[in-house]
Design a protein around this motif. Structure first.
Motif, PDB file in Angstrom:
ATOM      1  N   PRO A 148     -19.277 -65.036   3.648  1.00 49.95           N
ATOM      2  CA  PRO A 148     -17.994 -65.694   4.149  1.00 49.95           C
ATOM      3  C   PRO A 148     -17.767 -65.676   5.337  1.00 49.95           C
ATOM      4  CG  PRO A 148     -17.645 -64.096   2.367  1.00 49.95           C
ATOM      5  CD  PRO A 148     -19.147 -63.732   2.967  1.00 49.95           C
ATOM      6  N   ARG A 149     -17.343 -67.005   5.817  1.00 47.57           N
ATOM      7  CA  ARG A 149     -16.979 -67.344   7.159  1.00 47.57           C
ATOM      8  C   ARG A 149     -16.380 -66.164   7.969  1.00 47.57           C
ATOM      9  NH1 ARG A 149     -16.911 -72.300   9.924  1.00 47.57           N
ATOM     10  NH2 ARG A 149     -17.769 -73.156   7.856  1.00 47.57           N
ATOM     11  N   GLY A 150     -16.760 -65.796   9.205  1.00 48.11           N
ATOM     12  CA  GLY A 150     -16.218 -64.615  10.036  1.00 48.11           C
ATOM     13  C   GLY A 150     -16.661 -63.157   9.565  1.00 48.11           C
ATOM     14  N   MET A 151     -17.309 -63.136   8.340  1.00 45.59           N
ATOM     15  CA  MET A 151     -17.507 -61.759   8.054  1.00 45.59           C
ATOM     16  C   MET A 151     -18.630 -61.005   8.863  1.00 45.59           C
ATOM     17  SD  MET A 151     -19.817 -60.667   4.821  1.00 45.59           S
ATOM     18  CE  MET A 151     -20.873 -59.117   4.921  1.00 45.59           C
ATOM     19  N   CYS A 152     -19.734 -61.692   9.150  1.00 47.25           N
ATOM     20  CA  CYS A 152     -20.630 -61.022  10.231  1.00 47.25           C
ATOM     21  C   CYS A 152     -20.108 -60.840  11.519  1.00 47.25           C
ATOM     22  CB  CYS A 152     -21.835 -61.880  10.400  1.00 47.25           C
ATOM     23  SG  CYS A 152     -22.942 -62.101   8.838  1.00 47.25           S
ATOM     24  N   ARG A 153     -19.293 -61.784  12.003  1.00 42.74           N
ATOM     25  CA  ARG A 153     -18.646 -61.538  13.408  1.00 42.74           C
ATOM     26  C   ARG A 153     -17.559 -60.423  13.285  1.00 42.74           C
ATOM     27  NH1 ARG A 153     -17.852 -64.666  17.862  1.00 42.74           N
ATOM     28  NH2 ARG A 153     -19.337 -66.080  17.095  1.00 42.74           N
ATOM     29  N   GLU A 154     -17.066 -60.232  12.419  1.00 42.40           N
ATOM     30  CA  GLU A 154     -16.129 -59.079  12.443  1.00 42.40           C
ATOM     31  C   GLU A 154     -16.688 -57.656  12.153  1.00 42.40           C
ATOM     32  OE1 GLU A 154     -12.968 -58.953   9.175  1.00 42.40           O
ATOM     33  OE2 GLU A 154     -12.987 -60.989   9.792  1.00 42.40           O
ATOM     34  N   LEU A 155     -18.078 -57.766  11.503  1.00 40.25           N
ATOM     35  CA  LEU A 155     -18.743 -56.518  11.354  1.00 40.25           C
ATOM     36  C   LEU A 155     -19.316 -56.102  12.909  1.00 40.25           C
ATOM     37  CD1 LEU A 155     -20.687 -56.986   7.946  1.00 40.25           C
ATOM     38  CD2 LEU A 155     -19.353 -54.812   8.733  1.00 40.25           C
ATOM     39  N   VAL A 156     -19.579 -57.249  13.491  1.00 37.72           N
ATOM     40  CA  VAL A 156     -20.482 -56.883  14.616  1.00 37.72           C
ATOM     41  C   VAL A 156     -19.461 -56.759  15.928  1.00 37.72           C
ATOM     42  CG1 VAL A 156     -21.652 -58.178  16.466  1.00 37.72           C
ATOM     43  CG2 VAL A 156     -22.508 -58.289  14.052  1.00 37.72           C
ATOM     44  N   SER A 157     -18.571 -57.656  16.117  1.00 42.59           N
ATOM     45  CA  SER A 157     -17.559 -57.412  16.936  1.00 42.59           C
ATOM     46  C   SER A 157     -16.693 -56.170  16.989  1.00 42.59           C
ATOM     47  CB  SER A 157     -16.694 -58.801  17.299  1.00 42.59           C
ATOM     48  OG  SER A 157     -17.226 -59.721  17.824  1.00 42.59           O
ATOM     49  N   GLY A 158     -16.385 -55.906  15.526  1.00 41.53           N
ATOM     50  CA  GLY A 158     -15.481 -54.516  15.207  1.00 41.53           C
ATOM     51  C   GLY A 158     -16.135 -53.427  15.474  1.00 41.53           C
ATOM     52  N   ASN A 159     -17.435 -53.206  15.414  1.00 44.51           N
ATOM     53  CA  ASN A 159     -18.118 -51.886  15.263  1.00 44.51           C
ATOM     54  C   ASN A 159     -19.194 -51.737  16.516  1.00 44.51           C
ATOM     55  OD1 ASN A 159     -17.232 -50.851  12.681  1.00 44.51           O
ATOM     56  ND2 ASN A 159     -17.857 -52.950  12.197  1.00 44.51           N
ATOM     57  N   ALA A 160     -19.932 -52.905  16.887  1.00 40.73           N
ATOM     58  CA  ALA A 160     -21.081 -52.515  17.859  1.00 40.73           C
ATOM     59  C   ALA A 160     -20.486 -52.244  19.105  1.00 40.73           C
ATOM     60  CB  ALA A 160     -22.027 -53.661  17.766  1.00 40.73           C
ATOM     61  N   PRO A 161     -21.328 -51.432  19.864  1.00 41.32           N
ATOM     62  CA  PRO A 161     -20.532 -51.305  21.364  1.00 41.32           C
ATOM     63  C   PRO A 161     -21.029 -52.310  22.301  1.00 41.32           C
ATOM     64  CG  PRO A 161     -22.556 -49.938  20.910  1.00 41.32           C
ATOM     65  CD  PRO A 161     -22.273 -50.340  19.551  1.00 41.32           C
TER      66      PRO A 161
END
Lengths: 514, 514
Positions: free
Chosen positions: A91-104
């Protein structure tokens, strides 16, 4: 010519060493670069948003094919992806949220010698040597298959250079060692012959696990959740992630080790031929791969990688140092900054078979965007020849000198009172040279970067000294460096434990050469 | 390999020519570059202001020594400067007001072929060949004194290259012609063997006047106040302007011809060794020189020039392609933008005696800042070797290829629908290559810059073809280009008038070789 070798096991060589370096005009070694200037931007916010939107469209509509790794499918599903056989749509934005929200946004990769630990991300740049070449090249023997002895040589040369911050990974393929056992000898060489940060094996999950185990021993038996490896995980473009790479990524992420998630793209073949299309696909593939690491372990260090080369439309051969990959690099670097993760790209790339003018133009045309674009981790920063098929001894030496220049460049212009030199300009009469002024004498030692490979002497002196070209001078330098090499200290008990582990694993593993 | 030669006297070679160029992957020729990206900035506004303040302090407190040109002193005095013998001091801000208030921010330099006219300033970049070398170098004969035949060869090669926008000036010194008469043969060569814009003589006021007269004839008898020459006026750093250069500048400004006012600085010798100090002195010297042109004729086109090299502190020899000159270039380019005048700097500079890896690294490390820093006029863009002492035939060919790449680079990333390639990404299944897709076929011809000097073939094919390095391939290319050269049309009556003028002047002038 100056010698850039660093006394073994010490970063600066102490007060005497520092004085000696100043006398040679050598700036004091830093464990990694910190850039003082903002990255060069070639695109507007709107254009970058358009690329991001298109990448999300690809992830949503086409998705990613996951090959030979059914374990990943339920993991993606639990995180919100839609699974259709081996196809994973996001779903649109899913990967971005996982990465931006978690990765240092940045992380420390610890080295065996703590003075060599590096920070990867933000305004920092880390140079690592060539990776993955089955061949080596030198002026004496030409091109031949690489061996473990070559591998060890390049680890030694990398450890000696004040301009390489990292020992790299598969600096060349030691083809005299079975594929199934190679990773053990390679990781051991990084631990034994160097004390800079290094990369682990990615050619199987089990080899990644062996790498983690060797690192654990090498770092004294307990990693304490420290990141001590940054390893290279390549996509199978277009839009495929395969089981080998995902398995290795999973092992590393579980152990809080960093992965560089890299779409490796030959534009026109593995991606569209247009540079913006390459950027769209790179972002889509990297987002999916980075998201996977954050599903495995939220907060695990991950690097957004991009390797993009152009193609000769006549022969289909990859080309390097051309304008299109530079445009892609600047673009994807900006996309990585917007994601808030470290970025890997660039290097000193060339299609040339020799350390000639082509090799140098192409390498410089890659390294300039690399540094100006704000790349955080630079694989292939030294030694790369022939589109990566070979690592060159002379090329390695020449490239390291170029990396040295970047150390001076990124510090920027000193506009202090001493830098502006207004007093010198006030007191030196028009028409008089500045050679003997107190300002020149005070700044003499550190005024200019001193190349150890360039010849700046007169034509007459250069002729007397044999009319050597740059590669011939580099030929003498790598031999001298290897002759002068001293191994950094390694605790005997640790060394013994490493050797025992390797001996045991080699006995367990079959000999495989392909 | 593709051929980049342009049919004589035509810019694009018509429809058939354009189709042929597309088929070779050659972008259509443009008369000059227009950059789509903002220049790379390395300094804050505050730091730039500090440099400007220091330059004004130098002009106010130390001033400029005017040597052997008493005529200039009352001119400076009338404009508000304070004269003390041959020393000219400038009230703070005086030079800046004269330059910013009068000089154009960009101007058109007309070419004999109107299709080759260039705009100098703003977002535009004009590439011109090497200037001033007494020696030539090629692989066959090595290094030797330059002759008029060499001069004519380089004018022909420059006119043929789609990547050079300008014919230059003293592309090499024709040392077989007396110094006193050389300028006549040089200007004639630019008019006879080329139809691109060119530079006039600056070695005496009378030679500048001869250059203007030849240009007048060459352009059909009346310049109609058009700017048809951009000529190089160098300071005698530190802080001296000499009579020869000021006399030539006066002739050109009076005739509305452009001058490039260039402090030519070897840092540590002719200026402080710190890069900011070099920038301060460069700005001070250039401001005084540019102000002089605006005193002579307000509104005369003038270019802010900067040539700064570092020095080997061991031997005193100039060095090129090192980090300090790049930092100076980015800095002075920003200072020129703040003044609102076109900027000249950079090129493809090297201290190497050969077209080897050193030459290529150093040239690329100069050309990258040149283009990214937003330089408007680039002298020495092709051919420079040995710190300017020699022009190389092979180096010329290799550099031109690099200039070609910049033509593609400065256009930036195409983020149109076709550029983003979303439809191609939507319809091409994961794992399938893009070689046969309709998007690739539609973009095939123009997808990638095609180098004519790089070898991207396999090691095996390259070996079969003789294992040539880049300079050996370039050796064959310059010979082929000269063999294929066709002169652009020149009206017989004009040619005759030029020859008559030159014959008369040569009879009037003594033979002088020094």
């Amino acid at each position: 010519m100056t010698e850039h070798s660093t006394p073994a096991g010490r970063r600066s060589g102490g007060r005497a060493g520092r004085a000696a370096m100043r006398a040679q005009g050598v700036v004091e070694r830093v464990p990694y670069l910190t850039r003082t200037m903002k990255p060069f931007e070639i695109l507007s916010e709107e254009a970058l948003s358009a690329i991001e939107y298109a990448a999300d469209s690809v992830l949503e509509e086409v998705g990613i094919e996951v090959r030979d790794y059914p374990e990943a499918l339920p993991m993606f599903a639990r995180a919100g992806a839609i699974i259709d056989g081996t196809r994973v749509r996001f779903p649109r934005g899913m990967c971005r949220e996982l990465v931006s929200g978690n990765a240092p946004s940045q992380y420390t990769q610890h080295a065996r010698n703590p003075q060599n630990s590096v920070v990867i991300g933000a305004d920092h740049t880390v140079f690592a040597p060539n990776y993955g070449s089955p061949f080596v090249h030198d002026l004496d023997q030409g091109r031949r298959y690489a061996t473990l002895a070559d591998f060890q040589n390049f680890v030694k040369l990398a450890n000696q250079s004040p301009w390489l911050h990292h020992s790299g990974g598969t600096v060349c393929e030691p083809v005299d060692v079975p594929v199934s056992k190679r990773h053990l000898d390679m990781v051991y060489a990084h631990l034994k012959f160097g004390d800079k940060p290094f990369m682990g094996s990615v050619t199987a999950g089990s080899r990644a696990a062996d790498s983690v185990e060797l690192a654990r021993i090498g770092f004294g038996g307990d990693l304490q959740d420290r990141t001590v490896m940054t390893s290279l995980i390549n996509a199978s473009s277009p839009l495929v992630w395969d089981g080998t790479m995902l398995a290795a990524a999973q092992v590393y992420a579980e152990n809080n080790q960093a992965c560089i998630i890299t779409p490796f793209i030959l534009a026109g073949a593995m991606a569209p031929s247009t540079s913006a299309g390459v950027a769209v696909q790179t972002l889509a593939e990297a987002l999916a791969g980075m998201a996977f690491t954050q599903i495995v372990r939220p907060g695990a260090p991950v690097v957004f990688g991009s390797f993009a080369s152009s193609m000769s439309m006549q022969t289909g051969a990859p080309t390097f140092g051309t304008p299109e990959p530079a445009l892609v690099l600047y673009t994807v670097a900006a996309l990585a900054r917007r994601l808030g993760v470290p970025f890997r790209s660039g290097g000193s790339l060339t299609a040339s078979k020799l350390p000639d003018a082509q090799a140098a133009y192409e390498s410089a045309n890659t390294l300039q965007p690399t540094v100006l674009g704000g790349v955080n981790f630079v694989l292939h920063a030294a030694g790369w020849l022939e589109g990566g098929l070979a690592i060159g001894y002379e090329k390695f030496i020449l490239d390291c000198d170029q990396l040295g220049m970047m150390h001076t460049f990124v510090r920027g212009l000193d506009t202090s009172e001493n830098g502006l030199a207004l007093d010198a300009l006030r007191t030196n009469p028009p028409g008089n040279h500045f050679l003997g002024t107190s300002h020149t004498l005070a700044n003499f030692e550190t005024a200019f970067y001193r190349s150890d490979t360039s010849d700046n002497s007169s034509y007459e002196q250069w002729s007397e000294e044999g009319s050597l070209d740059a590669s011939q001078r580099a030929n003498a330098l790598w031999k001298r460096r290897l002759a002068e090499y001293e191994a950094p200290p390694l605790d005997d008990a640790i060394d013994q434990e490493l050797v025992e582990f390797i001996t045991r694993r080699k006995a367990e593993l079959p000999d495989e050469f392909a």
